[in-house]
Design a protein around this motif. Structure first.
Motif, mmCIF file in Angstrom:
data_model
loop_
_atom_site.group_PDB
_atom_site.id
_atom_site.type_symbol
_atom_site.label_atom_id
_atom_site.label_comp_id
_atom_site.label_asym_id
_atom_site.label_seq_id
_atom_site.Cartn_x
_atom_site.Cartn_y
_atom_site.Cartn_z
ATOM 1 N N ASN A 60 -6.397 10.411 -8.727
ATOM 2 C CA ASN A 60 -7.043 9.717 -7.424
ATOM 3 C C ASN A 60 -6.877 8.938 -7.048
ATOM 4 O OD1 ASN A 60 -9.212 11.410 -7.570
ATOM 5 N ND2 ASN A 60 -10.240 11.477 -9.231
ATOM 6 N N PRO A 61 -6.884 8.075 -6.114
ATOM 7 C CA PRO A 61 -7.008 6.732 -5.528
ATOM 8 C C PRO A 61 -7.810 5.785 -5.952
ATOM 9 C CG PRO A 61 -8.069 8.446 -3.686
ATOM 10 C CD PRO A 61 -7.756 9.291 -5.077
ATOM 11 N N LEU A 62 -7.513 4.466 -5.876
ATOM 12 C CA LEU A 62 -8.335 2.820 -5.961
ATOM 13 C C LEU A 62 -9.680 3.330 -5.899
ATOM 14 C CD1 LEU A 62 -8.519 0.534 -7.616
ATOM 15 C CD2 LEU A 62 -7.921 -0.846 -5.195
ATOM 16 N N ARG A 63 -10.548 4.111 -4.630
ATOM 17 C CA ARG A 63 -11.561 4.363 -4.790
ATOM 18 C C ARG A 63 -12.490 4.894 -5.191
ATOM 19 N NH1 ARG A 63 -14.334 4.857 2.195
ATOM 20 N NH2 ARG A 63 -16.368 5.422 0.836
ATOM 21 N N ALA A 64 -11.559 6.088 -5.324
ATOM 22 C CA ALA A 64 -11.994 7.168 -6.117
ATOM 23 C C ALA A 64 -12.458 6.779 -7.913
ATOM 24 C CB ALA A 64 -11.639 8.551 -6.319
ATOM 25 N N TRP A 65 -11.668 6.214 -8.584
ATOM 26 C CA TRP A 65 -11.518 5.967 -9.329
ATOM 27 C C TRP A 65 -12.431 4.930 -9.390
ATOM 28 C CZ3 TRP A 65 -7.213 1.910 -11.068
ATOM 29 C CH2 TRP A 65 -7.908 1.244 -11.948
ATOM 30 N N TRP A 66 -12.233 3.598 -8.973
ATOM 31 C CA TRP A 66 -13.176 2.709 -9.101
ATOM 32 C C TRP A 66 -15.210 3.545 -9.214
ATOM 33 C CZ3 TRP A 66 -13.579 -2.082 -9.978
ATOM 34 C CH2 TRP A 66 -14.764 -2.585 -9.585
ATOM 35 N N GLU A 67 -15.470 4.229 -8.019
ATOM 36 C CA GLU A 67 -16.811 5.259 -7.336
ATOM 37 C C GLU A 67 -16.270 5.663 -9.572
ATOM 38 O OE1 GLU A 67 -16.508 7.207 -4.283
ATOM 39 O OE2 GLU A 67 -16.981 4.934 -3.149
ATOM 40 N N THR B 112 -2.052 1.079 -9.625
ATOM 41 C CA THR B 112 -3.368 1.652 -10.027
ATOM 42 C C THR B 112 -3.028 2.888 -10.404
ATOM 43 O OG1 THR B 112 -4.783 2.210 -8.143
ATOM 44 C CG2 THR B 112 -5.466 -0.171 -9.630
ATOM 45 N N THR C 189 0.639 -1.610 -0.308
ATOM 46 C CA THR C 189 -0.204 0.345 0.130
ATOM 47 C C THR C 189 0.921 1.229 -0.004
ATOM 48 O OG1 THR C 189 -1.646 -0.852 0.868
ATOM 49 C CG2 THR C 189 -1.790 1.581 1.083
#
Length: 673
Positions: free
Chosen positions: A666-673, A660, A143
């Motif tokens: 953007n971090p992974l979560r923001a990218w995913w959303e 990623t 991480t």
């Protein structure tokens, strides 16, 4: 028996990230004392902690192939086995389960033979063997996170070094092996939120006071402390100014109470002795910064130039302030060192970040101005993030001067980093091949050039149809159409106020002068400022500031009016010289430049090295990184294959760090959303 070994094909596994971290053996004690007349010694770093290198073979000592004899790894990644035998024997290496000695993998090929036996009173050591195991590919997850964003109830409004312990616990519990952090050096310049940029440190050695756990540094947990902690921790986002202001105030109070007792400690004295070369100048810098109200040492009067005798006298007259900054750095070092030991004990590697630049208002620039080009700025050519390029403002490195003492500043910087990390990321590794250098009079990165480089001479350009005499092609010469496009209804004002005989007046001849002339943000000033900036970008060549009469083609010139005004034949000629300059002319030149510097960095410590190889990448960069076995950086959102929208990890090189996104995205979560 020994043998010369070239760089092994698995060099990254010889780094401390594996030998002390991922595959580390912990506290193994002293090597076992063994009597015998034959010793086998092997260097092999790729065995997991629950595995052992072992030997099976013929003869009584090896049990005639019926026993698995483990080798001693007290000096891991060295393995050693001492035997006492008077007979020739055959043997093989194998990897076995550490507890049960159950074979996991036998080496390939024919049995090895020990033929020549030592004579009376002799001891034979064979350190030439290299086990022939098929390659086993290790992969690990991790991480990346900035320390400030790690939050616990023990914090004081910001993430701290001790919070990494909980992240280490979580990483270990979830099978991760690496934690990467952003730079952690002190960035305190003005005491405002502008200091929060982690890539603009005031020292490449000092740690940032914001990461300190106050009670562990002597701050009393009284009612004031608890009230402030609750208030700051409840904020929806970090209040950089308040957090650091209160931390330093409370640390001053703790220092008054505990400073003398701390200074008498043996480990404190050892810390001061080991770090004096950077610590005392840093403490003086901080004291002068606070006294004068500015980190810009050029405004410090008699201290504008670092003079050791004068600074030593200043330190004596300001001994309490100097001692305070040493006190804070000692506690930061102690706390981070504790976290590093905790990480290693849990098999987790801490990975640091090595910024490519240094601040021009830093201790390093004050102490060693001769190591930097203070008359230039580092940045990056135009890319997807910035159409006019990036201007970071950092001075560039004077590599020729650095080479004279064997890059001592770099080696010291790396050694300090290795006290805390077993792996590191080289920010903008391209900077070790060539840096994008921008004159101090420019604002946009478009007016930069590569350094080092092989610019064209005026004669070469003249032979290709580009005569640069009189500033032709190197200074803006706008026609009516260009002025109309850039300024619209303000073209007449620009022509009357800022120009004479088709050229800009000296008062408007650089972007810094334009920015100073039109500082306002109303529409009129903004249009004039941005239009003049764009006009100053409108050139085809930039003269080298250190080699008069030599010229660099301007980067990304095809959208300029100067390019569009060329006739078809001259435009084709320019395209050819541009392609040659940026993609062919410098390949070997830049590779040789990097090979003078990077091996010094790599050999200075045992850290695992990853290079951030993004941007305008010459062919020599991946070649050199492969040769030196520096891990590449692969980012799904920035694929290196033209035409790809998202990169495919299945095609990544094995020696790479893949992610990623980066801290710029953007971090992974923001990218995913």
């Amino acid at each position: 028996r020994d043998r010369w070994q070239e760089m092994p094909s698995d060099t990254p596994f010889y780094s401390s990230a594996f030998t002390r971290g991922i595959f580390g053996r912990g506290k193994t004690g002293s090597p076992k004392k063994a009597t015998g007349n034959i010793t086998l010694r092997v260097v092999l770093p790729t065995l997991r902690p629950d595995e052992t290198l072992a030997v099976a073979g013929s003869g009584r000592e090896l049990g005639d192939w019926k026993r698995i004899v483990p080798m001693d790894d007290s000096r891991f990644p060295e393995w050693e086995l001492t035997l006492h035998t008077a007979h020739r024997f055959e043997y093989k290496f194998l990897i076995a389960d550490r507890k049960t000695l159950t074979p996991i993998l036998w080496e390939e090929g024919a049995n090895r033979t020990w033929g020549e036996l030592p004579g009376a009173g002799e001891h034979a050591l064979d350190a030439a063997a290299s086990p022939r195991f098929p390659k086993r590919r290790w992969r690990g997850a991790g991480t990346a996170i900035p320390v400030f964003s790690l939050r616990t109830e023990e914090d004081f409004g910001v993430g701290e070094f001790y919070d990494l312990k909980r992240l280490i616990d979580w990483a270990a519990a979830t099978g991760q092996r690496v934690i990467q952090v952003q730079p952690i050096n002190d960035t305190t310049m003005t005491g405002t939120w502008e200091d929060s940029y982690p890539y603009n440190a005031n020292s490449t050695f000092a740690l940032h006071p914001q990461f300190i756990r106050l009670p562990a540094a002597g701050v009393v947990e009284d009612d004031e402390y608890r009230t402030l902690r609750s208030e700051l921790n409840a904020l929806p986002e970090i209040d950089y100014e308040r957090v650091n202001g209160h931390k330093l105030r409370l640390l001053r109070r703790a220092f008054e109470r505990h400073g003398a007792r701390t200074a008498a400690r043996r480990d404190y004295k050892a810390f001061i002795a080991a770090n004096r070369h950077w610590l005392i100048p840093y403490a003086a810098f901080c004291t002068l910064r606070d006294e004068t109200g500015t980190p810009d040492f050029t405004r410090w009067g008699g201290f504008a130039r670092y003079d050791r005798k004068a600074v030593d006298a200043y330190c004596r007259s300001h001994s309490r302030d100097i001692a305070f900054h040493c006190y804070v750095q000692y506690h930061l070092h102690t706390q981070l060192s504790e976290v590093c030991a905790y990480a290693r004990d849990h098999g987790i590697v801490l990975k640091g970040d090595l910024p490519i630049g240094i601040s021009r208002t830093s201790v390093d620039a004050w102490l060693y101005p001769h190591l930097f080009h203070m008359d230039s700025q580092a940045g990056a050519p135009p890319d997807a993030f910035s159409a006019v390029g990036q201007n970071w403002g950092f001075p560039t490195y004077n590599w020729e001067r650095m080479a004279r003492d064997g890059y001592a500043w770099w080696r010291a910087r790396m050694a300090k980093m290795a006290e805390y990390f077993d792996a590191f990321r080289i920010d903008h590794i391209l900077g070790f091949f060539r840096i994008w250098e921008i004159p101090t009079h420019a604002v946009h990165g478009l007016l930069g050039y590569f350094n080092p480089a092989l610019p064209y001479s005026a004669d070469e350009l003249r032979g290709m149809g580009f005569d640069t005499q009189g500033g032709r092609y190197t200074t803006p010469a706008p026609d009516e159409h260009t002025l109309g496009e850039l300024f619209g209804d303000l073209a007449g004002e620009v022509r009357a106020t800022c120009m004479k005989e088709g050229r800009l007046l000296p008062a408007y001849a650089t972007q810094r002068k334009v920015a100073a002339r039109f500082p306002g943000d109303d529409e009129h000033q903004t249009r004039l400022r941005e239009g003049l900036m764009a006009l100053l970008d409108d050139v085809l060549f930039i003269e080298d500031p250190r080699r008069k009469g030599y010229f660099h083609p301007r980067i990304a010139p095809h959208s300029t009016h100067a390019y569009r005004r060329l006739d078809g034949e001259r435009r084709a000629t320019f395209d050819r010289l541009y392609t040659d300059f940026f993609y062919h002319r410098h390949n070997r030149f830049w590779q040789e430049s990097a090979l003078r510097k990077l091996p010094v960095l790599l050999s200075a410590t045992e850290m695992l090295t990853c290079g951030e190889d993004l941007g305008m990448i010459p062919d020599s960069v991946p070649e050199t990184m492969h040769e030196l076995q520096i891990l590449s950086l692969e980012i799904q959102r920035m694929p290196k294959t033209p035409g790809e929208l998202f990169a495919d990890p299945a095609h990544y090189p094995y020696f790479s760090v893949c992610t990623t996104s980066t801290h710029d995205m953007n971090p992974l979560r923001a990218w995913w959303e």
